[in-house]
Scaffold this motif. Structure first.
Motif, short mmCIF file in Angstrom:
data_model
loop_
_atom_site.label_atom_id
_atom_site.label_comp_id
_atom_site.label_asym_id
_atom_site.label_seq_id
_atom_site.Cartn_x
_atom_site.Cartn_y
_atom_site.Cartn_z
N LEU A 4 37.64 48.61 39.11
CA LEU A 4 36.24 48.64 39.51
C LEU A 4 35.91 47.28 40.08
N ARG A 5 35.28 47.23 41.25
CA ARG A 5 34.93 45.95 41.87
C ARG A 5 34.11 45.12 40.88
N THR A 6 34.40 43.82 40.80
CA THR A 6 33.77 42.93 39.83
C THR A 6 32.25 42.93 39.94
N ASP A 7 31.69 42.86 41.15
CA ASP A 7 30.23 42.82 41.28
C ASP A 7 29.61 44.15 40.84
N ALA A 8 30.26 45.25 41.13
CA ALA A 8 29.76 46.55 40.69
C ALA A 8 29.81 46.66 39.17
N ALA A 9 30.86 46.12 38.57
CA ALA A 9 31.00 46.15 37.10
C ALA A 9 29.86 45.38 36.45
N ARG A 10 29.54 44.22 36.98
CA ARG A 10 28.44 43.42 36.42
C ARG A 10 27.12 44.15 36.56
N ASP A 11 26.92 44.85 37.66
CA ASP A 11 25.66 45.57 37.89
C ASP A 11 25.41 46.63 36.82
N VAL A 12 26.46 47.21 36.29
CA VAL A 12 26.30 48.24 35.26
C VAL A 12 26.63 47.71 33.87
N MET A 15 32.56 44.80 32.04
CA MET A 15 33.47 43.75 32.48
C MET A 15 34.67 44.39 33.19
N PRO A 16 35.24 43.72 34.18
CA PRO A 16 36.35 44.29 34.95
C PRO A 16 37.54 44.73 34.09
N CYS A 17 37.82 44.01 33.02
CA CYS A 17 38.96 44.38 32.17
C CYS A 17 38.72 45.69 31.43
N GLN A 18 37.49 46.10 31.29
CA GLN A 18 37.18 47.35 30.61
C GLN A 18 37.42 48.57 31.49
N THR A 19 37.51 48.35 32.78
CA THR A 19 37.64 49.47 33.71
C THR A 19 38.93 49.40 34.52
N THR A 20 39.85 48.57 34.08
CA THR A 20 41.11 48.38 34.79
C THR A 20 42.27 48.70 33.85
N PRO A 22 45.07 48.33 31.52
CA PRO A 22 45.44 47.14 30.73
C PRO A 22 46.76 46.50 31.16
N GLU A 23 47.66 47.28 31.75
CA GLU A 23 48.94 46.72 32.21
C GLU A 23 48.73 45.59 33.22
N VAL A 24 47.65 45.65 33.97
CA VAL A 24 47.36 44.62 34.97
C VAL A 24 47.31 43.25 34.30
N PHE A 25 46.81 43.18 33.08
CA PHE A 25 46.64 41.91 32.39
C PHE A 25 47.87 41.51 31.58
N GLN A 26 48.86 42.40 31.49
CA GLN A 26 50.07 42.10 30.74
C GLN A 26 51.30 41.93 31.62
N ASP A 27 51.24 42.43 32.81
CA ASP A 27 52.39 42.49 33.71
C ASP A 27 52.38 41.30 34.66
N CYS A 38 39.27 38.36 36.70
CA CYS A 38 38.66 37.45 35.72
C CYS A 38 37.77 36.40 36.40
N ALA A 39 38.07 36.07 37.63
CA ALA A 39 37.39 34.96 38.30
C ALA A 39 35.87 35.08 38.29
N GLY A 40 35.36 36.26 38.51
CA GLY A 40 33.91 36.42 38.57
C GLY A 40 33.28 36.89 37.27
#
Length: 92
Positions: A4-12, A15-20, A22-27, A38-40
């Motif tokens: 989910l795009r970071t700015d869209a995630a903040r609007d609702v 956090m981006p890690c909740q909608t991505t 989990p392998e993205v953060f481990q691999d 994480c940047a935004g």
């Protein structure tokens, strides 16, 4: 892989890690994507602090295993020797 795009995630209020996947953060293959998600994030510092305190593996708060180890926060179960062999830490 769902992202989910970071700015869209903040609007609702999500956090981006909740909608991505989990392998993205481990691999290691996806470190660049994880860091960009994480940047935004408003919780980046708290997340990084958590990972350092609890010696987590993966990308947390935009910081990778290697970056945490180089800062003196070795991930759980790893040794200084392991990170020296990977040239993350200087040899003793």
């Amino acid at each position: 892989m769902q992202v989910l795009r970071t700015d869209a995630a903040r609007d609702v209020g999500v956090m981006p890690c909740q909608t991505t996947d989990p392998e993205v953060f481990q691999d290691r293959e996806h470190q660049r994507l994880a860091k960009s998600l994480c940047a935004g994030c408003d919780l980046k510092r708290a997340c990084r602090r958590y990972a350092r305190t609890h010696r987590e593996w993966g990308t947390w708060g935009g910081e990778t295993n290697e970056e945490r180890a180089a800062a003196g926060y070795l991930p759980r179960g790893s040794t200084k020797d392991y990170w020296q062999r990977r040239s993350v830490l200087p040899a003793s």
